[in-house]
Design a protein around this motif. Sequence first.
Motif, short mmCIF file in Angstrom:
data_model
loop_
_atom_site.label_atom_id
_atom_site.label_comp_id
_atom_site.label_asym_id
_atom_site.label_seq_id
_atom_site.Cartn_x
_atom_site.Cartn_y
_atom_site.Cartn_z
N ASP A 90 68.46 86.51 38.85
CA ASP A 90 68.78 86.69 37.62
C ASP A 90 67.44 86.71 36.72
O ASP A 90 67.01 85.84 36.47
CB ASP A 90 69.61 85.43 37.18
N THR A 91 66.95 88.07 36.98
CA THR A 91 65.76 88.29 36.22
C THR A 91 65.62 87.90 34.79
O THR A 91 64.50 87.17 34.75
CB THR A 91 65.45 89.76 36.28
N ARG A 92 66.58 88.08 34.01
CA ARG A 92 66.27 87.59 32.61
C ARG A 92 66.32 86.05 32.58
O ARG A 92 65.22 85.46 31.81
CB ARG A 92 67.39 88.27 31.73
N ARG A 93 67.39 85.46 33.01
CA ARG A 93 67.02 84.05 33.16
C ARG A 93 65.90 83.45 33.75
O ARG A 93 65.34 82.19 33.56
CB ARG A 93 68.37 83.41 33.59
N TRP A 94 65.51 84.13 34.72
CA TRP A 94 64.40 83.44 35.68
C TRP A 94 63.19 83.71 34.77
O TRP A 94 62.30 82.77 34.49
CB TRP A 94 64.08 84.69 36.83
N ALA A 95 63.11 84.81 33.64
CA ALA A 95 62.05 85.03 32.73
C ALA A 95 62.30 83.76 31.57
O ALA A 95 61.00 83.34 31.36
CB ALA A 95 62.01 86.07 32.21
N ASP A 96 63.13 83.63 31.33
CA ASP A 96 63.66 82.45 30.39
C ASP A 96 63.03 81.08 31.05
O ASP A 96 62.36 80.47 30.43
CB ASP A 96 65.30 82.08 30.15
N GLY A 97 63.37 80.71 32.20
CA GLY A 97 62.95 79.68 32.87
C GLY A 97 61.36 79.65 32.86
O GLY A 97 60.67 78.50 32.95
N LEU A 98 60.69 80.66 33.41
CA LEU A 98 59.29 80.76 33.32
C LEU A 98 58.64 80.56 31.94
O LEU A 98 57.74 79.71 31.90
CB LEU A 98 58.81 82.17 34.03
N THR A 99 59.24 81.15 31.02
CA THR A 99 58.83 80.80 29.61
C THR A 99 58.84 79.38 29.27
O THR A 99 58.02 78.71 28.73
CB THR A 99 59.63 81.54 28.55
N LEU A 100 60.04 78.71 29.58
CA LEU A 100 60.13 77.27 29.20
C LEU A 100 59.12 76.43 30.28
O LEU A 100 58.51 75.50 29.76
CB LEU A 100 61.37 76.76 29.40
N LEU A 101 58.94 76.94 31.42
CA LEU A 101 57.87 76.22 32.28
C LEU A 101 56.52 76.39 31.70
O LEU A 101 55.78 75.39 31.76
CB LEU A 101 58.13 76.69 33.60
N GLY A 102 56.16 77.44 31.08
CA GLY A 102 55.00 77.66 30.50
C GLY A 102 54.76 76.58 29.38
O GLY A 102 53.70 75.94 29.26
N HIS A 103 55.70 76.25 28.47
CA HIS A 103 55.76 75.29 27.68
C HIS A 103 55.59 73.97 28.11
O HIS A 103 54.79 73.31 27.49
CB HIS A 103 57.08 75.47 26.63
N ALA A 104 56.29 73.87 29.17
CA ALA A 104 56.08 72.39 29.94
C ALA A 104 54.69 72.26 30.55
O ALA A 104 54.00 71.19 30.26
CB ALA A 104 57.14 72.16 30.93
N TYR A 105 54.10 73.12 31.14
CA TYR A 105 52.72 73.09 31.42
C TYR A 105 51.60 73.00 30.57
O TYR A 105 50.83 72.40 30.33
CB TYR A 105 52.27 74.52 32.24
#
Length: 188
Positions: free
Chosen positions: A129-144
Amino acid sequence: MSHCQVQGDRLGEAAVLVERSRLLVSDRAPQRGAELAERAVRIFRSAGQGHRLGTALYFLAVARASTGGHEKALEALEEALSLFEAAGQRLWAGLTQLRTTESLLAVAPAKDAVQAAGAAVRLFEELGDTRRWADGLTLLGHAYEASGDAEQAHACWDRATGLYETPNETVPRARQRTSPLEPGAAGA
């Protein structure tokens, strides 16, 4: 809803309550949305409805987080996650991990949010799920970023940008009406 009540359809009533809860939260009435989701949770719990109970708990958490009740949202998300995992509902599990990340960023150490977002990212990558994968990476970036790791944050955001720019032929483009963290969104 009165039709479900008149017919004695408690599960139908609970499903309507969940949907009304979701709509109320999006209409900026999260307290009322939480009340309706709590009613749905009680109905689904009494009927032994695992996956449907998980869905009601998920939207209860969304409503609670919208009112600033992140600790209570995390309680609902924890229970929902175990129900989704038990039912093999990997998409819902990933979405629950993303919501968990959001609430953890509000009230807990950033390392906990990094773990939750990382779990969601792995699930969405496995699901393709490319779009949700990207959403997750965006949020992971905020967590980092919240944990002080700017280098990892930017790496996540760069990867997310690349995924957002990659066409995903399996995602219907006309279904961009719901939140990206809801299963009804494009690609669900």
